[in-house]
Design a protein around this motif. Structure first.
Motif, PDB file in Angstrom:
ATOM      1  N   ASP A  33       0.826  -1.200   0.000  1.00  0.00           N
ATOM      2  CA  ASP A  33       0.000   0.000   0.000  1.00  0.00           C
ATOM      3  C   ASP A  33       0.866   1.259   0.000  1.00  0.00           C
ATOM      4  O   ASP A  33       0.540   2.247  -0.669  1.00  0.00           O
ATOM      5  CB  ASP A  33      -0.928   0.012   1.214  1.00  0.00           C
ATOM      6  N   ILE A  34       1.975   1.226   0.725  1.00  0.00           N
ATOM      7  CA  ILE A  34       2.873   2.379   0.735  1.00  0.00           C
ATOM      8  C   ILE A  34       3.491   2.574  -0.648  1.00  0.00           C
ATOM      9  O   ILE A  34       3.609   3.704  -1.133  1.00  0.00           O
ATOM     10  CB  ILE A  34       3.956   2.209   1.807  1.00  0.00           C
ATOM     11  N   GLU A  35       3.850   1.476  -1.317  1.00  0.00           N
ATOM     12  CA  GLU A  35       4.361   1.580  -2.690  1.00  0.00           C
ATOM     13  C   GLU A  35       3.327   2.220  -3.607  1.00  0.00           C
ATOM     14  O   GLU A  35       3.661   3.040  -4.470  1.00  0.00           O
ATOM     15  CB  GLU A  35       4.737   0.203  -3.227  1.00  0.00           C
ATOM     16  N   LYS A  36       2.056   1.828  -3.443  1.00  0.00           N
ATOM     17  CA  LYS A  36       0.992   2.425  -4.262  1.00  0.00           C
ATOM     18  C   LYS A  36       0.920   3.928  -4.022  1.00  0.00           C
ATOM     19  O   LYS A  36       0.816   4.724  -4.969  1.00  0.00           O
ATOM     20  CB  LYS A  36      -0.354   1.789  -3.928  1.00  0.00           C
ATOM     21  N   ILE A  37       0.939   4.320  -2.756  1.00  0.00           N
ATOM     22  CA  ILE A  37       0.856   5.751  -2.420  1.00  0.00           C
ATOM     23  C   ILE A  37       2.059   6.499  -2.984  1.00  0.00           C
ATOM     24  O   ILE A  37       1.913   7.560  -3.604  1.00  0.00           O
ATOM     25  CB  ILE A  37       0.755   5.922  -0.889  1.00  0.00           C
ATOM     26  N   GLN A  38       3.250   5.962  -2.783  1.00  0.00           N
ATOM     27  CA  GLN A  38       4.453   6.605  -3.321  1.00  0.00           C
ATOM     28  C   GLN A  38       4.402   6.706  -4.839  1.00  0.00           C
ATOM     29  O   GLN A  38       4.816   7.720  -5.419  1.00  0.00           O
ATOM     30  CB  GLN A  38       5.696   5.826  -2.872  1.00  0.00           C
ATOM     31  N   SER A  39       3.893   5.664  -5.479  1.00  0.00           N
ATOM     32  CA  SER A  39       3.777   5.685  -6.946  1.00  0.00           C
ATOM     33  C   SER A  39       2.886   6.818  -7.400  1.00  0.00           C
ATOM     34  O   SER A  39       3.232   7.593  -8.311  1.00  0.00           O
ATOM     35  CB  SER A  39       3.227   4.346  -7.441  1.00  0.00           C
ATOM     36  N   TRP A  40       1.727   6.947  -6.774  1.00  0.00           N
ATOM     37  CA  TRP A  40       0.787   7.988  -7.184  1.00  0.00           C
ATOM     38  C   TRP A  40       1.260   9.376  -6.787  1.00  0.00           C
ATOM     39  O   TRP A  40       0.951  10.358  -7.486  1.00  0.00           O
ATOM     40  CB  TRP A  40      -0.612   7.694  -6.647  1.00  0.00           C
ATOM     41  N   LEU A  41       2.025   9.496  -5.727  1.00  0.00           N
ATOM     42  CA  LEU A  41       2.627  10.791  -5.397  1.00  0.00           C
ATOM     43  C   LEU A  41       3.576  11.215  -6.514  1.00  0.00           C
ATOM     44  O   LEU A  41       3.623  12.390  -6.899  1.00  0.00           O
ATOM     45  CB  LEU A  41       3.372  10.707  -4.068  1.00  0.00           C
ATOM     46  N   ASN A  42       4.331  10.265  -7.060  1.00  0.00           N
ATOM     47  CA  ASN A  42       5.233  10.578  -8.175  1.00  0.00           C
ATOM     48  C   ASN A  42       4.465  10.894  -9.440  1.00  0.00           C
ATOM     49  O   ASN A  42       4.816  11.828 -10.176  1.00  0.00           O
ATOM     50  CB  ASN A  42       6.196   9.409  -8.399  1.00  0.00           C
ATOM     51  N   LEU A  43       3.424  10.136  -9.732  1.00  0.00           N
ATOM     52  CA  LEU A  43       2.618  10.414 -10.916  1.00  0.00           C
ATOM     53  C   LEU A  43       1.931  11.771 -10.787  1.00  0.00           C
ATOM     54  O   LEU A  43       1.804  12.517 -11.775  1.00  0.00           O
ATOM     55  CB  LEU A  43       1.587   9.299 -11.110  1.00  0.00           C
ATOM     56  N   PHE A  44       1.490  12.108  -9.584  1.00  0.00           N
ATOM     57  CA  PHE A  44       0.888  13.428  -9.351  1.00  0.00           C
ATOM     58  C   PHE A  44       1.914  14.530  -9.607  1.00  0.00           C
ATOM     59  O   PHE A  44       1.594  15.568 -10.215  1.00  0.00           O
ATOM     60  CB  PHE A  44       0.356  13.513  -7.914  1.00  0.00           C
ATOM     61  N   ALA A  45       3.154  14.309  -9.181  1.00  0.00           N
ATOM     62  CA  ALA A  45       4.201  15.312  -9.379  1.00  0.00           C
ATOM     63  C   ALA A  45       4.489  15.558 -10.856  1.00  0.00           C
ATOM     64  O   ALA A  45       4.820  16.680 -11.259  1.00  0.00           O
ATOM     65  CB  ALA A  45       5.478  14.875  -8.666  1.00  0.00           C
ATOM     66  N   MET A  46       4.361  14.503 -11.688  1.00  0.00           N
ATOM     67  CA  MET A  46       4.600  14.670 -13.119  1.00  0.00           C
ATOM     68  C   MET A  46       3.612  15.656 -13.730  1.00  0.00           C
ATOM     69  O   MET A  46       3.948  16.408 -14.643  1.00  0.00           O
ATOM     70  CB  MET A  46       4.505  13.315 -13.828  1.00  0.00           C
TER      71      MET A  46
END
Length: 272
Positions: A27-40
């Motif tokens: 779940d933390i990987e999912k959150i970190q992934s979407w934080l990066n996608l949001f930053a893009m």
């Protein structure tokens, strides 16, 4: 729909936070992934951070920045409601209502809807072809060897066919392999070879799949044909980049000259 793995990508098991008792690496990987996608998409948001499954101070700060950017209470914790906000592009790509007068229009409109939501792969643990978009297109698979262009193309075809109550697997098997689809096209006489396409471009129709040849029985990249203009086709394709790579990182709207590249075409007409 046959390809429904994306639904797992929209959920976390419990709120995640620094030193949380219910913290879960995936779940933390999912959150970190979407934080990066949001930053893009929002470069000034300050949400880009490492993806390692550890909710440390860097992830906490990225979450706080996400909450501040969106005028949310700055708790440093992500619950399902806020994860819904992060992962909304994926939900919209798969679940927004799509209309069209026929299957070919539906295929184009589904592909355009995915494109609009900006699918992008991530690099995790030093591997390409990772992240929620790749897993959604490849039914949970990801990693260096998992090229996802066919997974994207079949996802689009699956969504479009399902709107009409049709099963795309009557046309081709569920696969991640361009070779499998190319061979199926030859067997079913649905594959227009590049020589014939160059002579008679009217055989190429929007909604069909293009397959780029390496050899007559080996194909290495695919996508959806959206239009034909003279010597060129317009496409929407996954796992590509500005150079037209077959192992890029995004879904893109591209222009390809089919008179200069060996491109075969798989017709979806039997499903229409």
């Amino acid at each position: 729909m046959q390809k429904t793995f994306y639904k797992k990508e929209l959920l976390i098991k419990a709120p995640q936070q620094r030193n949380g008792a219910a913290n879960n690496k995936k779940d933390i990987e999912k959150i970190q992934s979407w934080l990066n996608l949001f930053a893009m998409q929002n470069p000034s948001s300050g949400t880009a951070t490492g993806i390692d499954g550890d909710f440390g101070p860097a992830t906490e700060k990225a979450v706080l920045n996400f909450q501040k950017f969106n005028n949310l209470p700055q708790t440093g914790s992500i619950d399902q409601t806020q994860f819904d906000m992060l992962s909304l592009p994926l939900k919209k790509a798969f679940e927004d209502p799509i209309t069209g007068n026929n299957l070919r229009e539906l295929v184009l409109n589904v592909a355009k809807n995915h494109l609009k939501n900006r699918p992008f792969e991530l690099v995790m643990y030093k591997q390409n072809n990772m992240g929620p978009w790749v897993r959604s297109y490849l039914d949970g698979n990801e990693g260096e060897k998992w090229y996802w262009c066919m997974g994207f193309a079949q996802t689009v075809l699956d969504q479009a066919a399902s709107i009409q109550g049709k099963n795309f697997k009557t046309l081709m098997p569920l696969t991640y392999s361009c070779d499998t689809v190319g061979t199926t096209g030859l067997q079913k006489k649905l594959l227009t070879r590049y020589q014939e396409a160059r002579t008679n471009p009217a055989l190429i129709k929007p909604g069909d799949l293009f397959l780029i040849q390496k050899t007559p029985n080996d194909w290495h990249h695919t996508g959806i044909v959206t239009a034909v203009h003279g010597d060129v086709i317009e496409t929407i394709e996954g796992n590509t980049n500005a150079d037209g790579s077959s192992n890029g990182n995004a879904v893109m709207n591209r222009i390809r000259n089919f008179k200069q590249v060996k491109i075969d075409f798989f017709s979806i007409e039997p499903l229409v």
